[in-house]
Design a protein around this motif. Sequence first.
Motif, short mmCIF file in Angstrom:
data_model
loop_
_atom_site.label_atom_id
_atom_site.label_comp_id
_atom_site.label_asym_id
_atom_site.label_seq_id
_atom_site.Cartn_x
_atom_site.Cartn_y
_atom_site.Cartn_z
N PRO A 125 0.83 -1.21 0.00
CA PRO A 125 0.00 0.00 0.00
C PRO A 125 0.86 1.25 0.00
O PRO A 125 1.96 1.27 0.56
N GLY A 126 0.36 2.29 -0.65
CA GLY A 126 1.11 3.53 -0.70
C GLY A 126 1.94 3.71 -1.94
O GLY A 126 2.39 4.82 -2.25
N TYR A 127 2.19 2.63 -2.67
CA TYR A 127 2.91 2.74 -3.94
C TYR A 127 1.93 3.25 -5.00
O TYR A 127 0.77 2.87 -5.03
N GLY A 128 2.41 4.08 -5.88
CA GLY A 128 1.48 4.57 -6.90
C GLY A 128 1.80 5.98 -7.30
O GLY A 128 2.90 6.47 -7.06
N PRO A 129 0.83 6.65 -7.91
CA PRO A 129 -0.56 6.19 -8.08
C PRO A 129 -0.65 5.04 -9.08
O PRO A 129 0.23 4.89 -9.93
N PRO A 130 -1.71 4.24 -8.99
CA PRO A 130 -1.87 3.12 -9.92
C PRO A 130 -1.93 3.60 -11.36
O PRO A 130 -2.52 4.63 -11.66
N LEU A 131 -1.33 2.83 -12.24
CA LEU A 131 -1.32 3.17 -13.66
C LEU A 131 -2.69 3.00 -14.30
O LEU A 131 -3.07 3.78 -15.18
N GLY A 132 -3.42 1.96 -13.88
CA GLY A 132 -4.66 1.63 -14.54
C GLY A 132 -4.37 1.04 -15.91
O GLY A 132 -3.24 1.09 -16.41
N PRO A 133 -5.35 0.44 -16.56
CA PRO A 133 -5.14 -0.18 -17.87
C PRO A 133 -4.62 0.79 -18.93
O PRO A 133 -3.79 0.42 -19.76
N GLU A 134 -5.09 2.05 -18.90
CA GLU A 134 -4.65 2.99 -19.92
C GLU A 134 -3.19 3.38 -19.73
O GLU A 134 -2.42 3.48 -20.69
N GLY A 135 -2.79 3.58 -18.48
CA GLY A 135 -1.39 3.86 -18.21
C GLY A 135 -0.50 2.68 -18.57
O GLY A 135 0.62 2.84 -19.08
N THR A 160 -8.11 -9.63 -17.63
CA THR A 160 -8.56 -9.31 -18.98
C THR A 160 -8.15 -7.91 -19.39
O THR A 160 -7.63 -7.69 -20.50
N ALA A 161 -8.34 -6.94 -18.50
CA ALA A 161 -7.99 -5.55 -18.81
C ALA A 161 -6.49 -5.41 -19.07
O ALA A 161 -6.07 -4.67 -19.98
N CYS A 162 -5.67 -6.11 -18.30
CA CYS A 162 -4.22 -6.02 -18.49
C CYS A 162 -3.79 -6.62 -19.82
O CYS A 162 -2.94 -6.07 -20.53
N VAL A 163 -4.36 -7.77 -20.17
CA VAL A 163 -4.03 -8.40 -21.44
C VAL A 163 -4.49 -7.53 -22.61
O VAL A 163 -3.77 -7.35 -23.60
N GLN A 164 -5.69 -6.96 -22.50
CA GLN A 164 -6.18 -6.11 -23.57
C GLN A 164 -5.37 -4.83 -23.69
O GLN A 164 -5.33 -4.21 -24.76
N ALA A 165 -4.68 -4.44 -22.62
CA ALA A 165 -3.79 -3.29 -22.67
C ALA A 165 -2.43 -3.64 -23.26
O ALA A 165 -1.60 -2.75 -23.47
N GLY A 166 -2.20 -4.92 -23.51
CA GLY A 166 -0.97 -5.34 -24.17
C GLY A 166 0.01 -6.12 -23.33
O GLY A 166 1.06 -6.53 -23.82
N ALA A 167 -0.27 -6.31 -22.05
CA ALA A 167 0.63 -7.09 -21.20
C ALA A 167 0.67 -8.54 -21.67
O ALA A 167 -0.36 -9.10 -22.07
N THR A 168 1.84 -9.16 -21.60
CA THR A 168 1.95 -10.56 -21.99
C THR A 168 1.56 -11.49 -20.86
O THR A 168 1.54 -12.72 -21.02
N GLY A 169 1.27 -10.91 -19.71
CA GLY A 169 0.83 -11.70 -18.57
C GLY A 169 0.64 -10.81 -17.36
O GLY A 169 0.81 -9.59 -17.43
N VAL A 170 0.29 -11.44 -16.24
CA VAL A 170 0.10 -10.71 -14.99
C VAL A 170 0.91 -11.39 -13.90
O VAL A 170 0.97 -12.62 -13.84
#
Length: 247
Positions: A125-135, A160-170
């Motif tokens: 907690p406290g790391y961030g701010p979160p990138l979110g799928p668009e970031g 699903t959101a991470c993969v659709q953003a282009g990540a090869t995995g989570v």
Amino acid sequence: MTPPSGVVVLTDRLVARGGLARVVAGAVAGGVRWVVLREKDLPRTERAALATDLRAILAEVDGTLIVAGPDPLDGDAVHLPAAGPYPPPPHRLVGRSCHNDTELDRLTTEHYATISPVYHSRTKPGYGPPLGPEGLRKLVDASPVPLLALGGVETPQQVTACVQAGATGVAVLGALMRAKDPAETATILTSAYVEAVTPELTQTRHGGTRSPRAGLRPTVPTQGSSLTARSGHGRPQPQTATKHEEK
């Protein structure tokens, strides 16, 4: 050795429900083929013994253990922090933790990187701010290597959101370490990954025509099948057929 993809487990023995070996074995039963061993507070001898135990679990499915830090603990795969060392050691597989485009720009011979935090994380907690799928998508587009989305990934929708953003995995820690049934949780998350990168599965289940990000193919095995992958960066992804499937 090819970079990790699909659901990648990060270990934390202090929160692993029922013990780290139990959680990893359950995750592997649920489709996980990549594990990053953290536990950097342990003496090397204890950590090396733990690495041996986890490699034995992963060997049953031709999986891979990646060790956090420059010492591969008698293996050949490491995951390095953003702070160093630079240049990376010449192991067969080298990953790096990154958080922004500046750190991605420093990559040289690394084979992949994690990018975080994508979502709010209970573990850090406290790391961030979160990138979110668009970031995440913006950094995927700027990255010279395949990226794993890290930080607060706990649900199929987030996978699903991470993969659709282009990540090869989570890369997942808390959702699996704290799971009552690691095998069930891993199955749910890996199934979401497979569905996100396989248009045919998506169309069959939902009647739609949603397509994943170009160039991504699944690496997580489904029942009775072996799937291979290639990332949008042109790097071949690992075969994930289990030994039982190969017989």
